[in-house]
Design a protein around this motif. Structure first.
Motif, PDB file in Angstrom:
ATOM      1  N   ILE A  17       0.792  -1.238   0.000  1.00 19.73           N
ATOM      2  CA  ILE A  17       0.000   0.000   0.000  1.00 19.73           C
ATOM      3  C   ILE A  17       0.821   1.284   0.000  1.00 19.73           C
ATOM      4  N   HIS A  18       2.149   1.171   0.121  1.00 16.34           N
ATOM      5  CA  HIS A  18       2.950   2.420   0.092  1.00 16.34           C
ATOM      6  C   HIS A  18       4.343   2.147  -0.457  1.00 16.34           C
ATOM      7  N   GLU A  19       4.481   2.308  -1.764  1.00 14.19           N
ATOM      8  CA  GLU A  19       5.780   2.103  -2.423  1.00 14.19           C
ATOM      9  C   GLU A  19       5.992   3.218  -3.443  1.00 14.19           C
ATOM     10  N   HIS A  20       7.196   3.247  -4.020  1.00  8.06           N
ATOM     11  CA  HIS A  20       7.532   4.256  -5.031  1.00  8.06           C
ATOM     12  C   HIS A  20       8.300   3.633  -6.192  1.00  8.06           C
ATOM     13  N   ILE A  21       8.075   4.188  -7.393  1.00  7.13           N
ATOM     14  CA  ILE A  21       8.882   3.827  -8.563  1.00  7.13           C
ATOM     15  C   ILE A  21       9.929   4.904  -8.812  1.00  7.13           C
ATOM     16  N   VAL A 196      -0.091   7.763   7.556  1.00  4.69           N
ATOM     17  CA  VAL A 196       1.130   7.256   6.921  1.00  4.69           C
ATOM     18  C   VAL A 196       2.342   7.495   7.832  1.00  4.69           C
ATOM     19  N   HIS A 197       3.257   6.559   7.819  1.00  4.05           N
ATOM     20  CA  HIS A 197       4.488   6.583   8.633  1.00  4.05           C
ATOM     21  C   HIS A 197       4.171   6.619  10.131  1.00  4.05           C
ATOM     22  N   ALA A 198       3.124   5.899  10.527  1.00  7.99           N
ATOM     23  CA  ALA A 198       2.720   5.865  11.940  1.00  7.99           C
ATOM     24  C   ALA A 198       3.807   5.237  12.818  1.00  7.99           C
ATOM     25  N   HIS A 250       6.667  -1.173   2.435  1.00  6.12           N
ATOM     26  CA  HIS A 250       8.117  -0.920   2.565  1.00  6.12           C
ATOM     27  C   HIS A 250       8.519   0.541   2.402  1.00  6.12           C
ATOM     28  N   ASP A 251       7.710   1.341   1.700  1.00  5.15           N
ATOM     29  CA  ASP A 251       8.144   2.681   1.264  1.00  5.15           C
ATOM     30  C   ASP A 251       9.469   2.545   0.501  1.00  5.15           C
ATOM     31  N   ALA A 252       9.544   1.533  -0.351  1.00  8.40           N
ATOM     32  CA  ALA A 252      10.802   1.240  -1.048  1.00  8.40           C
ATOM     33  C   ALA A 252      10.758   1.741  -2.479  1.00  8.40           C
TER      34      ALA A 252
HETATM   35 ZN   LIG Z   1       6.650   7.230   0.688  1.00 10.50          ZN
END
Ligand SMILES: [Zn+2]
Length: 311
Positions: A17-21, A196-198, A250-252
């Protein structure tokens, strides 16, 4: 809503639910889609997306906002090549002292902001026809500035028109609860809000408190080296019967156009290879793992207007 169009929520499957390209931190005054070559970004990111698909993941929620490198056509092409559902977003990211908000956005009212975000939902983003699947905003660590209050009010107004979930880069508890109280004033239910980022918040009782109100708690910085801390955070929620309000990711990624060859790219495998095995050791059932990876993402990202007292 994916970059390739609508997908029924129950078909999202295993989701991150929280990643980046791609993320470009150059700032709203200098960002330009010509700063990256799509083919280079694809070459760099596609192997990680294929690996993710092979691990059983079906949907990736791409959280890069406008003016930070949001590129819907790039995402569509990666969705085609990887077979993953990918989602993008509308909204403005205010964290970082408003460096990523365009000049006109700094002076607009909440209504004007909402109007342009709703237009992206109705007509698609920048003439691509690709629609956002959620609202992404960002606020700074302390008490909300006037600008950041306008962002959450605009997000509330956009939610009430579109049913898009509000995903807010937040961090500590103070701005989280301030946003929730603004949503309440606007008549929006807390379950339209993802904190987000809790994991940044040190007092886990605040996770419990926000989840009991109905907000989603996003523990989203998982990597190979910190899974034990995340198991602790997730167990705390489970012991309080709030596993149904937890989202993990992951926020990867990601390709950084400011760096040679996009810089270091972090893959999306730690949850599958490290965290889930550890949860099983800690006696999490397969149903509980499905709750985290499938049911909660589908429930949170379903397009649905959530008014106070109705959800
Ligand atoms: Zn992020």
């Amino acid at each position: 809503m994916t970059v390739k169009g609508p997908v029924p929520a129950e078909k999202m499957g295993i989701s991150l639910i929280h990643e980046h390209i791609l993320v470009d931190f150059i700032g709203a005054d200098s960002i330009n889609i010509k700063r990256w070559e799509k083919s280079k970004v694809i070459e760099r990111s596609l192997p990680y997306l294929r690996q993710l698909k092979a691990l059983g993941c079906q949907t990736l929620v791409e959280c890069t906002p406008a003016y930070l490198g949001r590129d819907p056509l790039l995402l569509k092409s990666l969705s085609d090549s990887s077979g993953l559902n990918i989602m993008t977003n509308t909204g403005y990211y205010g964290a970082g002292n408003d460096k990523f908000i365009p000049n006109n956005g700094l002076t607009e009212t909440a209504d004007q902001l909402a109007k342009s975000w709703i237009a992206e939902w109705e007509k698609g983003i920048d003439g691509t026809g690709i629609k956002p699947g959620f609202i992404k905003i960002g606020v700074d660590n302390g008490s909300l500035s006037e600008m950041h209050k306008r962002l959450i009010i605009a997000a509330a107004k956009t939610h009430l028109k579109t049913g898009l979930e509000i995903v807010s880069h937040t961090g500590p508890a103070i701005p989280a609860f301030e946003q929730l109280s603004i949503l309440k004033k606007e008549g929006v239910s807390p379950d339209a809000f993802i904190w987000v980022h809790a994991q940044v918040e040190e007092n886990p009782n605040n996770h419990i408190k926000a989840a009991q109100l109905g907000a989603w708690i996003s523990f989203d910085g998982i990597n190979d080296n910190n899974v034990k801390e995340y198991v602790k955070l997730i167990k705390n929620m489970k012991e309080n019967n709030l596993l149904n309000k937890v989202l993990i990711s992951h926020d990867a990624g990601w390709y950084d156009p400011g760096k040679v060859n996009g810089g270091e790219y972090r893959g999306y495998s730690a949850i599958f290879e490290k965290l889930i095995p550890l949860l099983r050791e800690e006696h999490f059932s397969e149903i509980e793992i499905k709750q985290l990876m499938v049911i909660n993402p589908a429930t949170a990202f379903e397009i649905k207007i959530r008014k106070i007292g109705q959800s």
